[in-house]
Write an enzyme that holds these catalytic residues in place. Structure first.
Site, PDB file in Angstrom:
ATOM      1  N   GLY A  39       0.838  -1.202   0.000  1.00 37.68           N
ATOM      2  CA  GLY A  39       0.000   0.000   0.000  1.00 37.68           C
ATOM      3  C   GLY A  39       0.863   1.238   0.000  1.00 37.68           C
ATOM      4  CE  LYS A  42      -1.698  13.698   3.429  1.00 37.52           C
ATOM      5  NZ  LYS A  42      -2.090  14.810   4.283  1.00 37.52           N
ATOM      6  CB  VAL A  46       3.733   0.024   3.029  1.00 37.42           C
ATOM      7  CG1 VAL A  46       4.034  -1.101   3.996  1.00 37.42           C
ATOM      8  CG2 VAL A  46       3.629   1.350   3.777  1.00 37.42           C
ATOM      9  CG  ASP A 149      -3.446   8.511  11.445  1.00 41.73           C
ATOM     10  OD1 ASP A 149      -4.671   8.761  11.439  1.00 41.73           O
ATOM     11  OD2 ASP A 149      -2.798   8.245  10.417  1.00 41.73           O
TER      12      ASP A 149
HETATM   13  P1  AMP Z   1       0.304   2.341   5.479  1.00 42.93           P
HETATM   14  O1  AMP Z   1       0.655   3.171   4.287  1.00 42.93           O
HETATM   15  O2  AMP Z   1       1.248   2.506   6.640  1.00 42.93           O
HETATM   16  O3  AMP Z   1      -1.141   2.486   5.896  1.00 42.93           O
HETATM   17  O4  AMP Z   1       0.468   0.823   5.026  1.00 42.93           O
HETATM   18  C1  AMP Z   1      -0.162   0.365   3.851  1.00 42.93           C
HETATM   19  C2  AMP Z   1      -0.685  -1.030   4.062  1.00 42.93           C
HETATM   20  O5  AMP Z   1       0.411  -1.924   4.245  1.00 42.93           O
HETATM   21  C3  AMP Z   1      -1.516  -1.188   5.316  1.00 42.93           C
HETATM   22  O6  AMP Z   1      -2.853  -0.842   5.150  1.00 42.93           O
HETATM   23  C4  AMP Z   1      -1.362  -2.665   5.597  1.00 42.93           C
HETATM   24  O7  AMP Z   1      -2.278  -3.406   4.834  1.00 42.93           O
HETATM   25  C5  AMP Z   1       0.043  -2.952   5.133  1.00 42.93           C
HETATM   26  N1  AMP Z   1       0.983  -2.978   6.247  1.00 42.93           N
HETATM   27  C6  AMP Z   1       1.615  -1.944   6.832  1.00 42.93           C
HETATM   28  N2  AMP Z   1       2.409  -2.354   7.840  1.00 42.93           N
HETATM   29  C7  AMP Z   1       2.277  -3.694   7.910  1.00 42.93           C
HETATM   30  C8  AMP Z   1       2.855  -4.709   8.730  1.00 42.93           C
HETATM   31  N3  AMP Z   1       3.719  -4.439   9.695  1.00 42.93           N
HETATM   32  N4  AMP Z   1       2.504  -5.979   8.498  1.00 42.93           N
HETATM   33  C9  AMP Z   1       1.637  -6.268   7.510  1.00 42.93           C
HETATM   34  N5  AMP Z   1       1.059  -5.382   6.702  1.00 42.93           N
HETATM   35  C10 AMP Z   1       1.375  -4.100   6.878  1.00 42.93           C
END
Ligand code: AMP
Length: 338
Positions: A39, A42, A46, A149
């Protein structure tokens, strides 16, 4: 001023909370390989990754070239919280040779997408995960940090292991009494009244509103619980549930000047009884304890909201407590060195 942990940073000293001054030793990114994109937003992209040294799965959060102090703040926060219960573990920090891209390597959680998970959680599940999240929040707050958040997308749940991890510390901030903070933080549906009316002297209780919204969503199977289309509409949605009188009393108690062009915000709404949200689909999740728990979290006045510690002592999660789930925490002097 916060009712609790107001001096958490003062007692730990500058080396604990001054994030702009510490030097970061960056590792080389060679050790980690990207497996797939998870994902992005902004501030970051990830990825699921693999640590080629031990073949373990990890998450690679590539930070967009944003203000340096924000990167330092996120790293400092995560290092301070090393070993904290239910907080995502920071494993490494890497920088590419051009020094343009900085990435955080964290543990991977076998996460079930919340939009699928929340609508099938049992009463016991909701109590369990709520208690796990409170355990994290009480620890974090007692160490002087506000997450800022709290929302489902930042709460990773491995439902098979019944494990929860709080992620995304990019907005986290150190709490100092009588300090003004930015109100443009958080995510609309989980923003508390203080952010929506522009009140800058907020504290840890900000996080308890977000948790309250999540708990209400899980119990009433209404996701998100307050669905505003913009900040003013968000406030309106809250007012239509909690009532105009409570909002007025809150603004008065804190001498908050609040003007709005939105006619509906000047309307008069009676408080809505929590029992009115009970439906055939959610009644097995609702109980007097559940409704009282929600009621004590979703308060306009931040000082009226339960603190994380008080919430952990509430009858709603009492059954979890006696199961004896004890988080492994840091010793209180445990200042993680940089
Ligand atoms: P974020 O941009 O931080 O919201 O992360 C994007 C997406 O990555 C999140 O909605 C999760 O689905 C996935 N994600 C983030 N951190 C983790 C983690 N530690 N383990 C597994 N999935 C993660």
């Amino acid at each position: 001023m916060s009712r609790v942990y107001a001096d958490a940073n003062a007692i730990r000293g500058r080396s604990w909370y001054e994030y702009s001054k510490f030097r970061i030793e960056w590792s080389s990114p060679d050790r980690y390989e990207i497996v797939r994109r998870l994902g992005g937003g902004k501030y970051s992209e990830v990825f699921e990754g693999v640590d080629t040294v031990n073949s373990e799965r990890c998450v690679i959060k590539v930070l967009k070239p944003i203000a340096g102090h924000k990167i330092k703040r996120e790293i400092k926060t995560l290092r301070n919280l090393a070993g904290a219960p239910n907080v995502i573990a920071l494993l490494d920090v890497v920088r590419d040779p051009s020094r343009k891209y900085h990435s955080l390597i964290t543990e991977y959680v076998e996460n079930v997408e919340w939009s699928q998970l929340y609508m099938r959680l049992t009463d016991a599940d909701i109590r369990h995960y709520t208690f796990q999240l409170l355990t994290a929040l009480d620890f974090v707050h007692s160490h002087g940090i506000i997450h800022r958040d709290i929302k489902p997308a930042n709460v990773m749940i491995d439902h098979q292991r019944r494990q929860l991890r709080l992620i995304d510390w990019g907005l986290a901030e150190f709490y100092h009494p009588d300090t003004e903070y930015h109100v443009r933080v958080g995510t609309r549906h989980y923003k508390p009244p203080e952010l929506l009316v522009g009140y800058k002297r907020y504290d840890y209780s900000l996080d308890l509103w977000g948790l309250g919204c999540m708990v209400a969503a899980m119990i009433f199977r209404k996701q998100p619980f307050f669905r505003g289309s913009d900040n003013e509409d968000q406030l309106l949605k809250i007012m239509k549930v909690l009532g105009t009188a409570k909002m007025d009393a809150y603004l008065k108690a804190y001498s908050i000047p609040f003007e709005s062009d939105v006619e509906d915000l000047l309307g008069n709404y009676p408080p809505r009884a929590w029992t009115r949200f009970i439906t055939a689909e959610n009644q097995h999740l609702t109980s007097p304890d559940a409704l009282d728990f929600i009621d004590r979290l979703l308060r306009f006045d931040p000082r009226e909201r339960l603190t994380a510690k008080e919430a952990m002592a509430h009858a709603y999660v009492g059954t979890v407590r006696v199961e004896g789930i004890k988080p492994e925490g840091l010793s209180d002097s445990g200042f993680a060195s940089m």
